[in-house]
Design an enzyme around this catalytic site. Structure first.
Site, PDB file in Angstrom:
ATOM      1  N   LYS A 158     -15.026   4.461 -40.240  1.00 33.61           N
ATOM      2  CA  LYS A 158     -14.275   4.026 -41.433  1.00 33.61           C
ATOM      3  C   LYS A 158     -13.486   2.753 -41.145  1.00 33.61           C
ATOM      4  O   LYS A 158     -13.555   1.786 -41.893  1.00 33.61           O
ATOM      5  CB  LYS A 158     -13.325   5.153 -41.846  1.00 33.61           C
ATOM      6  N   ASN A 159     -12.757   2.765 -40.043  1.00 27.70           N
ATOM      7  CA  ASN A 159     -11.855   1.636 -39.774  1.00 27.70           C
ATOM      8  C   ASN A 159     -12.592   0.371 -39.360  1.00 27.70           C
ATOM      9  O   ASN A 159     -11.998  -0.706 -39.344  1.00 27.70           O
ATOM     10  CB  ASN A 159     -10.813   2.021 -38.718  1.00 27.70           C
TER      11      ASN A 159
ATOM     12  N   CYS B 224      -2.271   6.520 -46.278  1.00 25.99           N
ATOM     13  CA  CYS B 224      -1.684   7.820 -45.958  1.00 25.99           C
ATOM     14  C   CYS B 224      -0.172   7.725 -45.812  1.00 25.99           C
ATOM     15  O   CYS B 224       0.358   6.698 -45.415  1.00 25.99           O
ATOM     16  CB  CYS B 224      -2.263   8.317 -44.647  1.00 25.99           C
TER      17      CYS B 224
ATOM     18  N   ARG C 183       4.929   2.057 -42.909  1.00 23.49           N
ATOM     19  CA  ARG C 183       3.806   1.128 -42.961  1.00 23.49           C
ATOM     20  C   ARG C 183       4.161  -0.218 -43.595  1.00 23.49           C
ATOM     21  O   ARG C 183       3.634  -0.588 -44.655  1.00 23.49           O
ATOM     22  CB  ARG C 183       2.609   1.773 -43.656  1.00 23.49           C
TER      23      ARG C 183
ATOM     24  N   ASP D 289      -4.383   8.347 -34.346  1.00 21.48           N
ATOM     25  CA  ASP D 289      -5.235   9.064 -35.296  1.00 21.48           C
ATOM     26  C   ASP D 289      -5.778  10.371 -34.733  1.00 21.48           C
ATOM     27  O   ASP D 289      -6.321  11.189 -35.484  1.00 21.48           O
ATOM     28  CB  ASP D 289      -6.414   8.175 -35.725  1.00 21.48           C
TER      29      ASP D 289
ATOM     30  N   ARG E 299     -11.215  11.149 -47.500  1.00 20.90           N
ATOM     31  CA  ARG E 299     -10.999   9.706 -47.327  1.00 20.90           C
ATOM     32  C   ARG E 299     -11.601   9.214 -46.013  1.00 20.90           C
ATOM     33  O   ARG E 299     -11.874   8.022 -45.867  1.00 20.90           O
ATOM     34  CB  ARG E 299      -9.496   9.382 -47.336  1.00 20.90           C
TER      35      ARG E 299
HETATM   36  C1  UD1 Z   1      -4.820   0.961 -38.387  1.00 22.10           C
HETATM   37  C2  UD1 Z   1      -5.764   2.072 -38.740  1.00 22.10           C
HETATM   38  C3  UD1 Z   1      -5.073   3.415 -38.616  1.00 22.10           C
HETATM   39  C4  UD1 Z   1      -4.470   3.570 -37.238  1.00 22.10           C
HETATM   40  C5  UD1 Z   1      -3.593   2.366 -36.913  1.00 22.10           C
HETATM   41  C6  UD1 Z   1      -3.059   2.398 -35.484  1.00 22.10           C
HETATM   42  C7  UD1 Z   1      -7.251   1.095 -40.364  1.00 22.10           C
HETATM   43  C8  UD1 Z   1      -7.708   1.084 -41.783  1.00 22.10           C
HETATM   44  N1  UD1 Z   1      -6.220   1.893 -40.105  1.00 22.10           N
HETATM   45  O1  UD1 Z   1      -3.764   0.984 -39.328  1.00 22.10           O
HETATM   46  O2  UD1 Z   1      -6.051   4.438 -38.829  1.00 22.10           O
HETATM   47  O3  UD1 Z   1      -3.684   4.736 -37.233  1.00 22.10           O
HETATM   48  O4  UD1 Z   1      -4.332   1.149 -37.064  1.00 22.10           O
HETATM   49  O5  UD1 Z   1      -4.111   2.493 -34.577  1.00 22.10           O
HETATM   50  O6  UD1 Z   1      -7.824   0.459 -39.505  1.00 22.10           O
HETATM   51  N2  UD1 Z   1       3.565  -2.628 -38.267  1.00 22.10           N
HETATM   52  C9  UD1 Z   1       4.667  -3.361 -38.594  1.00 22.10           C
HETATM   53  N3  UD1 Z   1       4.515  -4.407 -39.471  1.00 22.10           N
HETATM   54  C10 UD1 Z   1       3.308  -4.739 -39.994  1.00 22.10           C
HETATM   55  C11 UD1 Z   1       2.174  -3.979 -39.631  1.00 22.10           C
HETATM   56  C12 UD1 Z   1       2.323  -2.924 -38.762  1.00 22.10           C
HETATM   57  O7  UD1 Z   1       5.777  -3.095 -38.155  1.00 22.10           O
HETATM   58  O8  UD1 Z   1       3.231  -5.698 -40.775  1.00 22.10           O
HETATM   59  C13 UD1 Z   1       3.723  -1.480 -37.328  1.00 22.10           C
HETATM   60  C14 UD1 Z   1       3.336  -0.159 -37.992  1.00 22.10           C
HETATM   61  O9  UD1 Z   1       4.410   0.412 -38.710  1.00 22.10           O
HETATM   62  C15 UD1 Z   1       2.948   0.660 -36.772  1.00 22.10           C
HETATM   63  C16 UD1 Z   1       2.325  -0.368 -35.837  1.00 22.10           C
HETATM   64  O10 UD1 Z   1       2.787  -1.638 -36.271  1.00 22.10           O
HETATM   65  O11 UD1 Z   1       4.083   1.187 -36.161  1.00 22.10           O
HETATM   66  C17 UD1 Z   1       0.815  -0.364 -35.810  1.00 22.10           C
HETATM   67  O12 UD1 Z   1       0.325  -0.491 -37.124  1.00 22.10           O
HETATM   68  P1  UD1 Z   1      -1.096  -1.159 -37.415  1.00 22.10           P
HETATM   69  O13 UD1 Z   1      -1.816  -1.337 -36.136  1.00 22.10           O
HETATM   70  O14 UD1 Z   1      -0.878  -2.358 -38.274  1.00 22.10           O
HETATM   71  O15 UD1 Z   1      -1.824  -0.058 -38.238  1.00 22.10           O
HETATM   72  P2  UD1 Z   1      -2.778  -0.259 -39.473  1.00 22.10           P
HETATM   73  O16 UD1 Z   1      -3.571  -1.523 -39.329  1.00 22.10           O
HETATM   74  O17 UD1 Z   1      -2.030  -0.037 -40.731  1.00 22.10           O
END
Ligand code: UD1
Length: 417
Positions: A22-23, A116, A121, A305, A398
């Protein structure tokens, strides 16, 4: 299917093919927007988030056809740059359309993306990084708007290795003028897959899978045929389900090379594992051993995850396990439900959970509150004595094509209702 009914206590036996990731599929589908030609994306999982992404691509003017082997996307005509749809709100990875639309149209107006409920986030890193590349952001009537008069390469040093922010930078950088250097980039295999697709289209990207990625903007892109890799998270979910419920299974196509930290934890729990190019063979221990500590971390660390799935195996372990969640603060929502099944676990501090293993879990009526926690509840129900009903399974759809079918292939008694 909103509920899943499980008759637990049957050891898993057999083999199951692991669906496409998915990711990886979602950002690759977003990236097809950049190409302006036809791309054929194989092995896309048939899951709710992919259907939502397909409907967004169609709304942007792409021609999209599901075929038996994959999805054909023709992005030669992209009209409009406004994405005001429920599909955006409900899906976190619609956020990668931000980088893709900026790259393709230099502007976009969209709802704030959802996903989720596993923490706040924030998207600050996405906005800050794209800002470095010349993108200006605004907000009108609750919608996020972004425009770039001139999209320029930049040197971007991410303070956290955000997967989504790294993907958005790559998507914009491929279309920008000049080179982009991302330092502190996320190293997840899904980033490697996205870059693999873009390079197959003609993009110039070096260093995917390392913390330092260099992208040369402005290369001519061509349509291509690309295969999405197997889903390491789905494979890990079934692996921990087997450790919890017992048995011997073969996870066909599971990408063992991308699952180092997961296989290490599974091995410490007493599982016997054999990894090959064809997949992973798992032999569960008579009872999971305690592993002292499981700490989630960005790749190559243990994936957040799979934290809830590992928690289920630890709940049945001999001894005590400390589970530390360092990525998303809300990823312990499954704990309350596992307690209904007889799990003994105690929150020590924010992000730290002490799990005292019990001999057996009991079937119960429980509720999935998010995707990965929901799948972990199905695993707990497989291991539990008696019948369980898991409600709220739309979350599970999902990310899992058909979790009931997959566990039935492994001999479990599982019915979706
Ligand atoms: C992706 C994955 C999700 C997985 C996560 C971490 C997808 C669709 N989803 O989510 O399944 O759990 O990586 O491996 O690929 N953060 C900030 N500011 C930002 C963005 C992120 O502070 O602008 C923080 C988040 O709150 C979190 C950390 O960075 O603590 C990692 O988040 P991130 O790697 O961005 O996760 P996603 O890309 O949302």
């Amino acid at each position: 299917m909103d509920s899943i009914c499980v008759q637990g206590g049957i050891a898993l036996q057999g083999e199951v093919p692991i669906q496409g990731s998915k990711n990886a599929a979602l950002p690759i589908l977003a990236a097809t927007l950049l190409v302006g030609e036809r791309s054929f994306i194989r092995n896309c999982p048939r899951i709710a988030d992919v259907y939502a992404m397909v409907s967004l691509l169609k709304a942007m003017g792409c021609q999209v056809n599901w075929q038996e082997q994959g999805i054909l996307v023709d992005s030669s005509r992209v009209q409009g740059h406004e994405m005001q749809s429920e599909a955006v709100k409900g899906m976190r990875s619609s956020l990668c359309l931000l980088g893709a639309m900026i790259g393709r149209c230099n502007e976009v107006v969209m709802e704030h993306p959802g996903g989720c409920v596993i923490g706040q986030r924030p998207i600050d890193l996405h906005l800050w990084a794209l800002g470095q590349m010349g993108v200006a952001f605004g907000e009108t009537q609750g919608l996020l708007s972004a425009t770039a008069d001139r999209l320029c390469g930049a040197r971007i040093c991410l303070p956290k290795p955000s997967v989504g922010a790294t993907e958005n930078i790559i998507l914009a950088a491929v279309m920008a003028e000049g080179d982009t250097l991302i330092e502190g980039a996320a190293r997840e295999p899904e980033i490697v897959a996205l870059c693999g697709y873009l390079c197959a289209c003609g993009a110039w990207i070096q260093g995917a899978g390392t913390a330092c990625i260099r992208i040369r903007g402005g290369q001519r892109l061509y349509g291509t045929d690309y295969t999405v890799p197997a889903d390491r998270i789905v494979a890990g979910t079934y692996l921990f389900a087997c450790i919890a419920a017992g048995g011997n299974i073969f996870l066909e196509h599971a990408p063992g090379e991308d699952m180092g930290a997961v296989l290490t934890v599974a091995g410490r729990m007493g599982a016997r594992l054999c990894t090959s190019r064809e997949g992973i063979y798992v032999q569960a221990p008579p009872r999971p051993l305690s592993t002292d500590r499981i700490i989630t971390a960005p790749y190559p660390g243990f994936p957040t995850d799979l934290q809830s799935s590992a928690l289920v195996a630890a709940a049945l372990g001999e001894g005590v396990t400390l589970v530390e969640e360092t990525i998303f603060e809300n990823r312990f929502r499954v704990v309350e439900e596992l307690r209904k099944m007889g799990g003994r676990m105690e929150m020590l501090d924010t992000g730290k959970l002490l799990v005292r293993g019990v001999d057996t879990l009991q079937g119960a009526l429980v509720e999935a509150k998010e995707l990965r926690g929901g799948a972990a509840l199905v695993a707990a129900a497989l291991a539990a004595k008696g019948e369980s009903v898991i409600r709220g399974c739309l979350y599970i759809n999902r990310g899992y094509e058909n979790i009931c079918r997959d566990f039935r292939e492994l001999g479990a008694r599982v019915i979706g209702a």
